[in-house]
Design a protein around this motif. Structure first.
Motif, PDB file in Angstrom:
ATOM      1  N   VAL A   1     -10.784 -19.898  21.781  1.00 27.32           N
ATOM      2  CA  VAL A   1      -9.569 -19.575  22.536  1.00 27.32           C
ATOM      3  C   VAL A   1      -9.955 -19.242  23.975  1.00 27.32           C
ATOM      4  CG1 VAL A   1      -7.543 -18.092  22.668  1.00 27.32           C
ATOM      5  CG2 VAL A   1      -8.503 -18.681  20.433  1.00 27.32           C
ATOM      6  N   SER A   2      -9.617 -20.137  24.881  1.00 25.37           N
ATOM      7  CA  SER A   2      -9.920 -19.926  26.297  1.00 25.37           C
ATOM      8  C   SER A   2      -8.793 -19.139  26.956  1.00 25.37           C
ATOM      9  CB  SER A   2     -10.076 -21.267  27.009  1.00 25.37           C
ATOM     10  OG  SER A   2      -8.840 -21.971  27.005  1.00 25.37           O
ATOM     11  N   GLN A   3      -9.042 -18.657  28.166  1.00 23.19           N
ATOM     12  CA  GLN A   3      -8.007 -17.945  28.913  1.00 23.19           C
ATOM     13  C   GLN A   3      -6.788 -18.841  29.140  1.00 23.19           C
ATOM     14  OE1 GLN A   3      -9.500 -16.369  32.598  1.00 23.19           O
ATOM     15  NE2 GLN A   3     -10.290 -14.505  31.647  1.00 23.19           N
ATOM     16  N   ALA A   4      -7.053 -20.090  29.502  1.00 18.89           N
ATOM     17  CA  ALA A   4      -5.957 -21.018  29.793  1.00 18.89           C
ATOM     18  C   ALA A   4      -5.105 -21.258  28.549  1.00 18.89           C
ATOM     19  CB  ALA A   4      -6.520 -22.333  30.321  1.00 18.89           C
ATOM     20  N   THR A   5      -5.777 -21.471  27.409  1.00 19.16           N
ATOM     21  CA  THR A   5      -5.047 -21.696  26.154  1.00 19.16           C
ATOM     22  C   THR A   5      -4.243 -20.463  25.772  1.00 19.16           C
ATOM     23  OG1 THR A   5      -6.723 -23.243  25.341  1.00 19.16           O
ATOM     24  CG2 THR A   5      -5.290 -22.224  23.698  1.00 19.16           C
ATOM     25  N   PHE A   6      -4.874 -19.308  25.901  1.00 18.43           N
ATOM     26  CA  PHE A   6      -4.198 -18.062  25.544  1.00 18.43           C
ATOM     27  C   PHE A   6      -2.958 -17.858  26.405  1.00 18.43           C
ATOM     28  CE2 PHE A   6      -3.469 -13.497  26.039  1.00 18.43           C
ATOM     29  CZ  PHE A   6      -3.396 -13.091  24.721  1.00 18.43           C
ATOM     30  N   LEU A   7      -3.070 -18.122  27.692  1.00 18.55           N
ATOM     31  CA  LEU A   7      -1.950 -17.921  28.612  1.00 18.55           C
ATOM     32  C   LEU A   7      -0.762 -18.808  28.232  1.00 18.55           C
ATOM     33  CD1 LEU A   7      -0.995 -16.482  31.185  1.00 18.55           C
ATOM     34  CD2 LEU A   7      -1.966 -18.370  32.509  1.00 18.55           C
ATOM     35  N   VAL A   8      -1.038 -20.077  27.957  1.00 16.83           N
ATOM     36  CA  VAL A   8       0.028 -21.020  27.595  1.00 16.83           C
ATOM     37  C   VAL A   8       0.680 -20.622  26.273  1.00 16.83           C
ATOM     38  CG1 VAL A   8       0.506 -23.401  26.901  1.00 16.83           C
ATOM     39  CG2 VAL A   8      -0.959 -22.949  28.882  1.00 16.83           C
ATOM     40  N   GLU A   9      -0.151 -20.318  25.275  1.00 16.11           N
ATOM     41  CA  GLU A   9       0.377 -20.028  23.944  1.00 16.11           C
ATOM     42  C   GLU A   9       1.045 -18.654  23.872  1.00 16.11           C
ATOM     43  OE1 GLU A   9       0.679 -22.192  21.651  1.00 16.11           O
ATOM     44  OE2 GLU A   9      -0.483 -23.744  22.673  1.00 16.11           O
ATOM     45  N   PHE A  10       0.547 -17.709  24.654  1.00 22.27           N
ATOM     46  CA  PHE A  10       1.174 -16.388  24.678  1.00 22.27           C
ATOM     47  C   PHE A  10       2.572 -16.493  25.286  1.00 22.27           C
ATOM     48  CE2 PHE A  10       1.405 -11.916  26.483  1.00 22.27           C
ATOM     49  CZ  PHE A  10       1.599 -11.308  25.253  1.00 22.27           C
ATOM     50  N   LYS A  11       2.698 -17.307  26.324  1.00 22.76           N
ATOM     51  CA  LYS A  11       4.011 -17.529  26.935  1.00 22.76           C
ATOM     52  C   LYS A  11       4.958 -18.162  25.920  1.00 22.76           C
ATOM     53  CE  LYS A  11       6.304 -19.810  30.811  1.00 22.76           C
ATOM     54  NZ  LYS A  11       6.136 -20.659  32.028  1.00 22.76           N
ATOM     55  N   ARG A  12       4.454 -19.134  25.169  1.00 22.95           N
ATOM     56  CA  ARG A  12       5.268 -19.795  24.151  1.00 22.95           C
ATOM     57  C   ARG A  12       5.710 -18.791  23.073  1.00 22.95           C
ATOM     58  NH1 ARG A  12       4.460 -25.285  22.554  1.00 22.95           N
ATOM     59  NH2 ARG A  12       2.316 -25.130  23.318  1.00 22.95           N
ATOM     60  N   ALA A  13       4.776 -17.923  22.667  1.00 19.84           N
ATOM     61  CA  ALA A  13       5.086 -16.931  21.636  1.00 19.84           C
ATOM     62  C   ALA A  13       6.113 -15.914  22.132  1.00 19.84           C
ATOM     63  CB  ALA A  13       3.808 -16.218  21.201  1.00 19.84           C
ATOM     64  N   ILE A  14       5.997 -15.521  23.402  1.00 23.07           N
ATOM     65  CA  ILE A  14       6.953 -14.571  23.984  1.00 23.07           C
ATOM     66  C   ILE A  14       8.358 -15.176  24.005  1.00 23.07           C
ATOM     67  CG2 ILE A  14       7.654 -13.436  26.129  1.00 23.07           C
ATOM     68  CD1 ILE A  14       5.450 -11.927  24.872  1.00 23.07           C
ATOM     69  N   GLU A  15       8.445 -16.437  24.402  1.00 23.51           N
ATOM     70  CA  GLU A  15       9.749 -17.110  24.441  1.00 23.51           C
ATOM     71  C   GLU A  15      10.366 -17.162  23.045  1.00 23.51           C
ATOM     72  OE1 GLU A  15       8.535 -20.804  26.128  1.00 23.51           O
ATOM     73  OE2 GLU A  15       9.038 -20.211  28.191  1.00 23.51           O
ATOM     74  N   SER A  16       9.542 -17.482  22.052  1.00 24.13           N
ATOM     75  CA  SER A  16      10.030 -17.545  20.676  1.00 24.13           C
ATOM     76  C   SER A  16      10.455 -16.165  20.186  1.00 24.13           C
ATOM     77  CB  SER A  16       8.936 -18.110  19.765  1.00 24.13           C
ATOM     78  OG  SER A  16       9.341 -18.080  18.409  1.00 24.13           O
TER      79      SER A  16
END
Length: 254
Positions: free
Chosen positions: A94-109
């Protein structure tokens, strides 16, 4: 109506968390830096994306629109559905870039699920700044009464002397009257006590007179007060409130 609509009830405020604040956090200019800071704090090398996101949820606060992430109701109704929205990155670090994108997706959900099922949270905020200790120390009558109560609770030797091994128990009695939480319930406060006790030899089990024992208790309390005055500790407590089902009334027959 968002989280700001709170109803004070004793020491608690009742918050209705419906996803609005999470979306505001998502759109804030500090979202990216806050998220990367959380990622660096998590420290789960080899952990899955879901593990990292879950740990990140735990670090969010009610001010950011996050209900208590480990509460069973929140896990079942909000967290798990949000985690299902994550992309498939299994087997990859899990890279910083991946975490940032997926965390944003999880927050929206999560915000969407909270919109559909708002979380009702009992929230309290307590700041330990030494004022409770200061108040106790300034009230000589109350201090004398509590001090005697603490002394009476510990065994004494033949000459009325007291072993320092009972110091922590006596301090606990005083602390509760000084507005401090019980030992072992707040890590930050436990650290403050440990820091204060470093200055004094309280673990040598030496026998001391009652007056010396009282003096030592007072000195430790003063040290804790000074540490808290210099660096107050804020503690937040949040719990889900399950609203009772409305009882249905059956109309009477004519």
């Amino acid at each position: 109506m968002g989280m700001a609509a709170g109803l004070k009830r004793d020491a608690f405020v009742i918050l209705r968390i419906n996803g609005e604040e999470l979306l505001e956090f998502l759109k804030s200019p500090t979202f990216e830096s806050d998220t990367l800071s959380i990622f660096s704090e998590i420290g789960l090398p080899g952990g899955s994306l879901q593990d990292n996101i879950m740990e990140a949820f735990v670090k969010l606060t009610v001010d950011q629109g996050m209900p208590p992430a480990t509460d069973p109701w929140v896990v079942s109704n909000i967290v798990k559905p949000a985690l299902q929205s994550l992309g498939d990155v299994s087997g990859q670090p899990v890279s910083q870039a991946t975490f940032l994108v997926e965390f944003k997706r999880a927050i929206e959900s999560m915000a969407q699920h909270l919109k559909e099922k708002p979380a009702i949270v009992a929230h309290s905020q307590n700041t330990f700044d030494g004022s409770g200790i200061k108040k106790l120390l300034s009230n000589k009558f109350e201090l004398h009464k509590i001090m005697n109560s603490a002394i009476e609770s510990v065994p004494k030797g033949q000459n009325g002397e007291i072993s320092k091994e009972y110091f922590h128990g006596a301090l606990e009695i005083l602390a509760s009257s000084a507005g401090l939480p019980p030992f072992g319930t707040q890590d930050k406060m436990d650290n403050i006590r440990a820091e204060a006790l470093k200055t004094f030899e309280v673990n040598d089990q030496k026998m001391v007179s009652e007056e010396e024992f009282k003096k030592l208790l007072t000195q430790v309390l003063k040290t804790i007060m000074q540490l808290l005055e210099a660096n107050p500790i804020s503690v937040s407590v949040n719990s889900i409130v399950h609203e009772p089902h409305a009882s249905s009334s059956t109309p009477s027959s004519p």
